[in-house]
Motif scaffolding. Sequence first.
Motif, mmCIF file in Angstrom:
data_model
loop_
_atom_site.group_PDB
_atom_site.id
_atom_site.type_symbol
_atom_site.label_atom_id
_atom_site.label_comp_id
_atom_site.label_asym_id
_atom_site.label_seq_id
_atom_site.Cartn_x
_atom_site.Cartn_y
_atom_site.Cartn_z
ATOM 1 N N UNK A 255 0.824 -1.209 0.000
ATOM 2 C CA UNK A 255 0.000 0.000 0.000
ATOM 3 C C UNK A 255 0.861 1.264 0.000
ATOM 4 N N UNK A 256 0.536 2.203 -0.853
ATOM 5 C CA UNK A 256 1.148 3.526 -0.743
ATOM 6 C C UNK A 256 0.053 4.589 -0.857
ATOM 7 N N UNK A 257 0.395 5.777 -0.378
ATOM 8 C CA UNK A 257 -0.557 6.881 -0.370
ATOM 9 C C UNK A 257 0.020 8.047 -1.157
ATOM 10 N N UNK A 258 -0.833 8.781 -1.836
ATOM 11 C CA UNK A 258 -0.386 9.994 -2.501
ATOM 12 C C UNK A 258 -1.265 11.158 -2.051
ATOM 13 N N UNK A 259 -0.642 12.293 -1.866
ATOM 14 C CA UNK A 259 -1.370 13.503 -1.493
ATOM 15 C C UNK A 259 -1.103 14.555 -2.545
ATOM 16 N N UNK A 260 -2.167 15.010 -3.171
ATOM 17 C CA UNK A 260 -2.027 15.922 -4.305
ATOM 18 C C UNK A 260 -3.136 16.964 -4.216
ATOM 19 N N UNK A 261 -2.886 18.158 -4.782
ATOM 20 C CA UNK A 261 -3.896 19.215 -4.693
ATOM 21 C C UNK A 261 -4.157 19.562 -3.232
ATOM 22 N N UNK A 262 -5.420 19.843 -2.912
ATOM 23 C CA UNK A 262 -5.761 20.180 -1.530
ATOM 24 C C UNK A 262 -5.522 19.004 -0.572
ATOM 25 N N UNK B 12 3.899 23.702 -3.210
ATOM 26 C CA UNK B 12 4.404 25.042 -3.539
ATOM 27 C C UNK B 12 3.269 26.012 -3.832
ATOM 28 N N UNK B 13 2.266 25.557 -4.565
ATOM 29 C CA UNK B 13 1.143 26.431 -4.913
ATOM 30 C C UNK B 13 0.420 26.921 -3.661
ATOM 31 N N UNK B 14 0.554 26.159 -2.577
ATOM 32 C CA UNK B 14 -0.132 26.511 -1.331
ATOM 33 C C UNK B 14 0.793 27.190 -0.321
ATOM 34 N N UNK B 15 1.982 27.541 -0.767
ATOM 35 C CA UNK B 15 2.917 28.226 0.129
ATOM 36 C C UNK B 15 3.389 27.349 1.268
ATOM 37 N N UNK B 16 3.382 26.034 1.055
ATOM 38 C CA UNK B 16 3.789 25.105 2.117
ATOM 39 C C UNK B 16 5.115 24.449 1.772
ATOM 40 N N UNK C 253 -3.778 32.256 3.985
ATOM 41 C CA UNK C 253 -2.358 32.052 4.211
ATOM 42 C C UNK C 253 -1.469 32.781 3.222
ATOM 43 N N UNK C 254 -0.326 33.179 3.731
ATOM 44 C CA UNK C 254 0.674 33.817 2.893
ATOM 45 C C UNK C 254 1.307 32.769 1.972
ATOM 46 N N UNK C 255 1.713 33.194 0.793
ATOM 47 C CA UNK C 255 2.503 32.312 -0.075
ATOM 48 C C UNK C 255 1.696 31.406 -0.987
ATOM 49 N N UNK C 256 0.368 31.513 -0.970
ATOM 50 C CA UNK C 256 -0.386 30.668 -1.897
ATOM 51 C C UNK C 256 -0.514 31.380 -3.242
ATOM 52 N N UNK C 257 -0.940 30.604 -4.232
ATOM 53 C CA UNK C 257 -1.184 31.147 -5.571
ATOM 54 C C UNK C 257 -2.205 32.271 -5.562
ATOM 55 N N UNK C 258 -3.027 32.308 -4.538
ATOM 56 C CA UNK C 258 -4.120 33.268 -4.498
ATOM 57 C C UNK C 258 -3.806 34.494 -3.639
ATOM 58 N N UNK C 259 -2.581 34.557 -3.120
ATOM 59 C CA UNK C 259 -2.261 35.671 -2.226
ATOM 60 C C UNK C 259 -2.448 37.022 -2.920
ATOM 61 N N UNK C 260 -2.000 37.134 -4.178
ATOM 62 C CA UNK C 260 -2.084 38.416 -4.883
ATOM 63 C C UNK C 260 -3.540 38.870 -5.004
#
Lengths: 138, 101, 110
Positions: free
Chosen positions: A41-48, A90-94, B41-48
Motif C-alpha cells: 500500500x502507498x498513499x499519494x497527497x495531491x492538490x488540496x 508550492x502552490x499553497x505556500x507550504x 495564508x501567505x505564499x499561496x497562488x491566491x495571495x495576490x
Amino acid sequence: MSDEQVTKKFLYVNRKAPYGTIYALESLEVVLIGAAFEQDVSLAFIGDGVYQLTKGQDTKGIGVKNFSPTYRALGEYDIQKIYVEKESLEARGLTLDDLQHLVYEDEDDDWAEKDAIKLVSAKELGEIMEQQDVVLSF
Amino acid sequence: MSMLHTVNKSPFNSDGLSSCLQCALAGSSVLLIEDGVYAARRGTQYEALVQEALKDKKIYALQPDLEARGVKSNLIDGIELVDYAGFVDLTTDHDSVQAWL
Amino acid sequence: MPLEVNGKTYETDEEGYLANLSDWSEDVAKALAESEGLEMTENHWEVVNFLREYYQEYQIAPAVRVLTKAIGKKLGKDKGNSKYLYELFPYGPAKQACKVAGLPKPTGCV
C-alpha cells in the motif's frame, strides 16, 4: 485461505482538504481497513489533499474529531510510501516543514526509523500511478 | 448598504473566492470560513488576489477553522480573525449576507 | 443497552461498547469485562492500559496485527503474540480488550 498470497500494489490518492468534506477521513479509514490484508500500500497527497498532513491541527473549536494524529499510525500499519506532490505544496505556500513528520521502521535495516514522506513531482507521481495494480482516488 | 460575503471552499478547488472577489464592491466584507480559510495564508497562488481585495474591502477569517486545519500562522497581513461570536456580529453589522457555496 | 456501575448509568452502543470515551474508569472497565465474562488480571490491565495510551496518541484502536506487534515492542516478545493475547481475551483481543478499555470498536473489525 491458500498459501499463495497474491500481493497487489494499491495506491490511495488523496485530493481533498480535511474537515470541509468527509473524503479525507473516509479515505483514511479505508486505508486502515485495507492494511489488514497485507498488500503493498502507498498513499499519494495531491492538490488540496496535501492539507491533510499539516502539523498542529486543533479541532476543539469546530467540534469535530481531529484525525490528524492517525496519520502517524500509518507506519505501524506497514505503510512506508507516502508521496506528496511538490507542485501542490508550492502552490499553497507550504514546505515539508509545515507537514507532520511521518516515519516507519525498516524491517530490512534493523528496524531503523525512516521518513515515510517522499516529495515527488507531478510527472513522477504519474509514473508511480502507472505502476499500480489498483488506484483508489478520494 | 454593505454586504457580507462568506466563502467556504478552498480557492484551489472552487472558483467561489475569485467570483466573490470579482463581484464584491468596495467597502464590503468577505469572511473566509471552513475550507475557505486556506486563502488567508501567505505564499499561496491566491495571495495576490487577496492582497488586491484588501485594498478596498475588509477580509476576515474564522479562527476555529484556521486552527482545525493547522494553518493559523503565516497569515496575510490585514486579514482579521474572528470567532463564532464575531461571525454573528458581522452578520448583524451588515445589511445582507451572501454565501458563496 | 446502558451499563450500570455503582448506581450510575453509562450509555453504550448496541454491542455494548461505551458511547463516551470520557465515561471510562477502572470500575467501568471491570463491569465491561464482566459483561464479556472476563476476570481482570494484571496481564489484562496491561493490555487495556496499552490500548488506552495507543488511542490517546493516534485516535484509533489498532488492528489486531498492529496491536500484536506493538505489544511485543512495548511489553516483550513473550506477550507480543496472538496466543498470549487470545488467552487473555478469547473472543478476540482487539474486540474484547477495546471494549474493556472503553474504546470504540476497532476500525475494520467486523
